[in-house]
Write an enzyme that holds these catalytic residues in place. Structure first.
Site, PDB file in Angstrom:
ATOM      1  N   ASP A  13       9.065  10.090   2.543  1.00  0.00           N
ATOM      2  CA  ASP A  13       9.069   9.544   1.180  1.00  0.00           C
ATOM      3  C   ASP A  13       7.628   9.167   0.854  1.00  0.00           C
ATOM      4  O   ASP A  13       6.748   9.195   1.723  1.00  0.00           O
ATOM      5  CB  ASP A  13       9.975   8.301   1.124  1.00  0.00           C
ATOM      6  N   SER A  14       7.407   8.780  -0.398  1.00  0.00           N
ATOM      7  CA  SER A  14       6.076   8.309  -0.787  1.00  0.00           C
ATOM      8  C   SER A  14       5.736   6.992  -0.076  1.00  0.00           C
ATOM      9  O   SER A  14       4.581   6.610  -0.011  1.00  0.00           O
ATOM     10  CB  SER A  14       6.049   8.090  -2.298  1.00  0.00           C
ATOM     11  N   CYS A  76      13.029  11.376  -1.199  1.00  0.00           N
ATOM     12  CA  CYS A  76      12.303  10.929  -2.388  1.00  0.00           C
ATOM     13  C   CYS A  76      12.798  11.760  -3.565  1.00  0.00           C
ATOM     14  O   CYS A  76      12.711  12.991  -3.556  1.00  0.00           O
ATOM     15  CB  CYS A  76      10.805  11.152  -2.172  1.00  0.00           C
ATOM     16  N   GLU A 157       9.006  -3.579  -4.550  1.00  0.00           N
ATOM     17  CA  GLU A 157       7.981  -3.661  -3.497  1.00  0.00           C
ATOM     18  C   GLU A 157       7.273  -5.007  -3.480  1.00  0.00           C
ATOM     19  O   GLU A 157       6.758  -5.422  -2.451  1.00  0.00           O
ATOM     20  CB  GLU A 157       6.980  -2.521  -3.683  1.00  0.00           C
ATOM     21  N   CYS A 189      16.516   7.072  -7.453  1.00  0.00           N
ATOM     22  CA  CYS A 189      15.298   6.694  -6.731  1.00  0.00           C
ATOM     23  C   CYS A 189      15.732   5.992  -5.453  1.00  0.00           C
ATOM     24  O   CYS A 189      16.645   5.160  -5.477  1.00  0.00           O
ATOM     25  CB  CYS A 189      14.458   5.753  -7.599  1.00  0.00           C
ATOM     26  N   HIS A 191      14.417   3.794  -3.776  1.00  0.00           N
ATOM     27  CA  HIS A 191      14.156   2.348  -3.710  1.00  0.00           C
ATOM     28  C   HIS A 191      15.348   1.535  -4.240  1.00  0.00           C
ATOM     29  O   HIS A 191      15.558   0.396  -3.849  1.00  0.00           O
ATOM     30  CB  HIS A 191      12.962   1.975  -4.585  1.00  0.00           C
TER      31      HIS A 191
HETATM   32  N1  DGL Z   1      11.221   6.503  -3.543  1.00  0.00           N
HETATM   33  C1  DGL Z   1      10.660   7.359  -4.594  1.00  0.00           C
HETATM   34  C2  DGL Z   1      11.762   8.157  -5.272  1.00  0.00           C
HETATM   35  O1  DGL Z   1      12.861   8.220  -4.804  1.00  0.00           O
HETATM   36  C3  DGL Z   1       9.994   6.560  -5.678  1.00  0.00           C
HETATM   37  C4  DGL Z   1       8.712   5.916  -5.346  1.00  0.00           C
HETATM   38  C5  DGL Z   1       7.516   6.554  -5.958  1.00  0.00           C
HETATM   39  O2  DGL Z   1       7.343   6.556  -7.184  1.00  0.00           O
HETATM   40  O3  DGL Z   1       6.712   7.001  -5.176  1.00  0.00           O
HETATM   41  O4  DGL Z   1      11.550   8.735  -6.300  1.00  0.00           O
END
Ligand code: DGL
Length: 270
Positions: A13-14, A76, A157, A189, A191
């Site tokens: 993931d990012s 992600c 975050e 997402c 997160h």
């Molecule tokens: N976890 C990333 C996603 O599912 C989002 C975080 C980011 O913007 O890097 O899109």
């Protein structure tokens, strides 16, 4: 390079958001070994160009393949929505490629009885139109409304969860007229599972709120079943890499992953 038939599951993931998926994979497939890569040096991907996202994703893929991963799971939505075709082609036959959007569409949306569905995610995920496009293919008549909710990732975050500030931000986004009348909301997402109950509460538990973590883990279990073999280490060889390490990342990693984990710094770009 040789890829063994029983190598680990590579997840990336990012940043640390994909740990929600890694945690579900660990629950569903406890004997599998996970190699996780969080690209914390380039976080967030949500507003980067597709060229940059693909460049980062390929480099991470190479790293996971060097660790003999037999699966590359892009945990992600931004990667899954913007550069998936190119990345899948890049991975080719070297590993099983899994994203976080197709399992939700094929396993959940396909069989749902929703009449009005909402999707929230990063700007890139929503602007790509990937969710409505894929959903319309399986349920052409379904009304799908999408809304970019870019403040939610930094909010989570920064630890603003289950408090007045996050309640106000969630309320401001979800009150948007575009989401009016929905009966189901997809959290697009990785997160967002962290604030899933807060979102459910905003809707007084009357809207079905869906996240991808468990669904993706179950999809993975099915994909692996025909081969079936894991590396025989009883899932004890997990490793978690980040491209930039701070105390802060270590602290928030605990929020996303149920077990205590230690992060190793691996700068792929030096
Ligand atoms: N976890 C990333 C996603 O599912 C989002 C975080 C980011 O913007 O890097 O899109």
């Amino acid at each position: 390079m040789t890829i063994s038939g029983n190598g680990p599951i590579g997840i990336f993931d990012s940043g640390v958001g994909g740990l929600t998926v890694a945690s579900a994979v660990k629950q569903v497939l406890p004997d599998e070994t996970i190699i996780y890569f969080g690209d914390t040096a380039h976080l967030p991907y949500g507003d980067k160009s597709p060229e940059a996202i693909l460049h980062y994703s390929k480099k991470i893929t190479d790293f996971l393949l060097e660790h003999n991963c037999r699966v590359i799971l892009a945990a992600c939505n931004t990667v899954s929505a913007t550069v998936w075709k190119e990345l899948e082609r890049y991975i080719g036959e070297r590993a099983v490629a899994v994203n976080v959007i197709d399992p939700i569409v094929n396993r959940v949306v396909r069989s749902m009885s929703s009449s009005s569905l909402g999707v929230i995610g990063t700007k890139n995920t929503i602007n790509s139109g990937a969710y409505p496009e894929k959903i319309k293919k399986v349920l052409p008549g379904l009304r799908v409304s999408s809304l970019a909710t870019p403040l939610l990732v930094p909010m989570i975050e920064e630890g603003f969860i289950y408090d007045d500030i996050s309640n106000a931000i969630i309320r401001a986004y979800l009150s948007d007229t575009r989401l009016e009348g929905i009966d189901t909301l997809i959290l697009g997402c990785t997160h967002y599972p962290i604030i899933k109950n807060q979102i459910r509460k905003f809707y007084d538990f009357r809207v079905d709120v869906i996240d991808s973590a468990m669904t993706v883990a179950e999809e993975l279990r099915e994909l692996l079943e025909p081969g079936g073999r894991c590396d025989g280490r009883g899932g004890r060889g997990d490793r978690f890499f980040v491209s930039d390490y701070t105390e802060y990342f270590r602290k928030i990693a605990g929020m996303f992953f149920e077990n205590e984990i230690s992060l190793e710094k691996q700068d792929l770009w030096k």
